[in-house]
Design an enzyme around this catalytic site. Structure first.
Site, PDB file in Angstrom:
ATOM      1  N   ASP A   1     -39.181 -28.400 -57.806  1.00 17.32           N
ATOM      2  CA  ASP A   1     -40.261 -27.571 -57.274  1.00 17.32           C
ATOM      3  C   ASP A   1     -41.226 -28.461 -56.486  1.00 17.32           C
ATOM      4  O   ASP A   1     -41.773 -29.415 -57.037  1.00 17.32           O
ATOM      5  CB  ASP A   1     -40.997 -26.892 -58.440  1.00 17.32           C
ATOM      6  CG  ASP A   1     -41.935 -25.790 -57.970  1.00 17.32           C
ATOM      7  OD1 ASP A   1     -42.416 -25.868 -56.819  1.00 17.32           O
ATOM      8  OD2 ASP A   1     -42.194 -24.861 -58.757  1.00 17.32           O
TER       9      ASP A   1
ATOM     10  N   GLY B   1     -34.139 -30.075 -64.677  1.00 14.10           N
ATOM     11  CA  GLY B   1     -34.324 -28.924 -63.803  1.00 14.10           C
ATOM     12  C   GLY B   1     -32.988 -28.549 -63.201  1.00 14.10           C
ATOM     13  O   GLY B   1     -32.834 -28.452 -61.982  1.00 14.10           O
TER      14      GLY B   1
ATOM     15  N   CYS C   1     -32.651 -32.662 -58.662  1.00 12.98           N
ATOM     16  CA  CYS C   1     -32.074 -31.984 -57.507  1.00 12.98           C
ATOM     17  C   CYS C   1     -32.955 -30.815 -57.064  1.00 12.98           C
ATOM     18  O   CYS C   1     -33.109 -29.836 -57.803  1.00 12.98           O
ATOM     19  CB  CYS C   1     -30.669 -31.481 -57.835  1.00 12.98           C
ATOM     20  SG  CYS C   1     -29.507 -32.809 -58.242  1.00 12.98           S
TER      21      CYS C   1
ATOM     22  N   GLU D   1     -26.848 -25.224 -56.252  1.00 17.75           N
ATOM     23  CA  GLU D   1     -27.130 -23.932 -55.627  1.00 17.75           C
ATOM     24  C   GLU D   1     -28.101 -24.084 -54.454  1.00 17.75           C
ATOM     25  O   GLU D   1     -27.908 -23.495 -53.385  1.00 17.75           O
ATOM     26  CB  GLU D   1     -27.707 -22.962 -56.664  1.00 17.75           C
ATOM     27  CG  GLU D   1     -26.831 -22.747 -57.881  1.00 17.75           C
ATOM     28  CD  GLU D   1     -25.515 -22.096 -57.528  1.00 17.75           C
ATOM     29  OE1 GLU D   1     -25.507 -21.241 -56.619  1.00 17.75           O
ATOM     30  OE2 GLU D   1     -24.495 -22.452 -58.135  1.00 17.75           O
ATOM     31  N   GLU D   2     -29.153 -24.883 -54.660  1.00 20.68           N
ATOM     32  CA  GLU D   2     -30.128 -25.086 -53.602  1.00 20.68           C
ATOM     33  C   GLU D   2     -29.509 -25.841 -52.433  1.00 20.68           C
ATOM     34  O   GLU D   2     -29.811 -25.572 -51.272  1.00 20.68           O
ATOM     35  CB  GLU D   2     -31.350 -25.847 -54.135  1.00 20.68           C
ATOM     36  CG  GLU D   2     -32.257 -25.013 -55.013  1.00 20.68           C
ATOM     37  CD  GLU D   2     -32.904 -23.868 -54.250  1.00 20.68           C
ATOM     38  OE1 GLU D   2     -33.263 -24.064 -53.072  1.00 20.68           O
ATOM     39  OE2 GLU D   2     -33.043 -22.773 -54.817  1.00 20.68           O
TER      40      GLU D   2
ATOM     41  N   GLU E   1     -33.420 -27.180 -68.462  1.00 22.77           N
ATOM     42  CA  GLU E   1     -33.995 -26.147 -67.600  1.00 22.77           C
ATOM     43  C   GLU E   1     -35.087 -25.412 -68.365  1.00 22.77           C
ATOM     44  O   GLU E   1     -34.868 -24.947 -69.479  1.00 22.77           O
ATOM     45  CB  GLU E   1     -32.915 -25.169 -67.149  1.00 22.77           C
ATOM     46  CG  GLU E   1     -33.401 -23.969 -66.379  1.00 22.77           C
ATOM     47  CD  GLU E   1     -34.163 -24.343 -65.117  1.00 22.77           C
ATOM     48  OE1 GLU E   1     -35.300 -23.829 -64.949  1.00 22.77           O
ATOM     49  OE2 GLU E   1     -33.637 -25.141 -64.312  1.00 22.77           O
TER      50      GLU E   1
ATOM     51  N   ASN F   1     -38.624 -28.608 -71.676  1.00 20.52           N
ATOM     52  CA  ASN F   1     -39.647 -29.054 -70.736  1.00 20.52           C
ATOM     53  C   ASN F   1     -39.618 -30.576 -70.719  1.00 20.52           C
ATOM     54  O   ASN F   1     -40.211 -31.235 -71.566  1.00 20.52           O
ATOM     55  CB  ASN F   1     -41.017 -28.533 -71.164  1.00 20.52           C
ATOM     56  CG  ASN F   1     -42.112 -28.862 -70.151  1.00 20.52           C
ATOM     57  OD1 ASN F   1     -41.929 -29.707 -69.275  1.00 20.52           O
ATOM     58  ND2 ASN F   1     -43.242 -28.198 -70.266  1.00 20.52           N
ATOM     59  N   ALA F   2     -38.913 -31.145 -69.749  1.00 20.76           N
ATOM     60  CA  ALA F   2     -38.738 -32.598 -69.694  1.00 20.76           C
ATOM     61  C   ALA F   2     -40.056 -33.319 -69.433  1.00 20.76           C
ATOM     62  O   ALA F   2     -40.212 -34.480 -69.820  1.00 20.76           O
ATOM     63  CB  ALA F   2     -37.721 -32.958 -68.620  1.00 20.76           C
TER      64      ALA F   2
END
Length: 284
Positions: A182, A101, A179, A258-259, A124, A159-160
């Site tokens: 969701d 992700g 990191c 980024e988050e 991702e 899709n891990a």
């Protein structure tokens, strides 16, 4: 008179086509042209491409600077061919770190130059976000030349939760990052969280003994959930705060994603926990 002005969608498509030209290939991509929903359903069929097994993964396409010399491949041709008899290229080293992700790739871009001899892979599920990271890596490689930096980082759409063992062999990874995943706040959505007892077994499979799982979130409930599920799994133990604070990767993880930057701007809290993969008990 000219036609109607281009729509936002048309502008995005024109921008993506322009990036394929030599003039824009070295420019860092702009996020506004990679519009994407914030969430993706991991249980949906996203028409993803994935290898049948880790041996069938085309790693050289992602890390061309680390392709093994042809003489080394041909010397073991019997084990390096596919079903059609074509010679398969290999890398001089295996991918060791997975950022699951990876979002817009901030962690990859920050860690890659710090560990130039380690191969990092970002995974991702959102197609436009994955496209952005791939274009960003291409631009950085172009700016730095073939033997410059960022040759050791790559990103693919995957899709891990469904296909992690299709990409990685047993004990292949030394680090896995989660990191700001969701949080899936609603209780009925908790099954879609990236950490669970079932998924932790898959992480234990691809992570070598002594390897570390890194987690960070700004949602305390999700932090407690991840700690609870890793603590309950027999293959993991939580890393001490002292060791965690001394880990360079933890410090980078806090500020380079980024988050993480968004949480910093909003003066929010960041909850960090790391877990070590234990040795498997001996067979009796």
């Amino acid at each position: 008179m000219g036609g109607p002005p281009p729509t936002k969608r048309q502008k995005r498509e024109d921008y993506r086509k322009a990036r394929e030209t030599e003039e824009l290939s070295a420019e860092l991509p702009k996020k506004k042209f990679y519009r994407q929903r914030a969430h993706a359903n991991p249980f949906s069929d996203h028409r993803l491409n994935y290898p049948e097994s880790p041996d069938m993964m085309n790693w050289p396409a992602l890390y061309p600077a680390f392709v093994a010399p042809p003489v080394d491949i041909e010397a073991d041709a019997a084990h390096n061919t596919n079903k059609s008899g074509d010679l398969l290229l290999k890398l001089t080293k295996q991918v060791e770190v997975a950022d699951i992700g990876c979002g817009f790739g901030g962690l990859l871009v920050a860690l890659g130059p710090r560990f130039p001899n380690t191969l990092f892979l970002g995974m991702e599920i959102r197609i436009k976000v994955a496209d952005f990271v791939q274009d960003k890596i291409k631009a950085l490689r172009t700016q730095n030349g073939e033997i410059g930096g960022y040759q050791n980082i790559a990103c693919l759409r995957a899709n891990a939760m469904k296909f992690l063992p299709n990409f990685f062999k047993k004990y292949q990874l030394s680090k896995i990052f989660f990191c700001f995943p969701d949080p899936h706040f609603k209780a009925r959505k908790h099954k879609a969280r990236i950490v669970s007892m079932t998924l932790n077994s898959e992480y234990a499979y691809v992570l070598r003994p002594g390897g570390i799982v890194y987690t960070i979130t700004d949602v305390e409930d999700l932090h407690k959930w991840m700690v609870q599920h890793f603590d309950a799994h027999p293959s993991f133990e939580q890393v001490s705060e002292e060791e965690q604070d001394a880990d360079e990767c933890v410090q980078v993880m806090k500020v380079e994603t980024e988050e993480g930057k968004k949480v910093e701007r909003n003066e929010g809290d960041k909850f960090v926990a790391c877990f070590r993969r234990l040795e498997d008990p001996p067979w009796t």
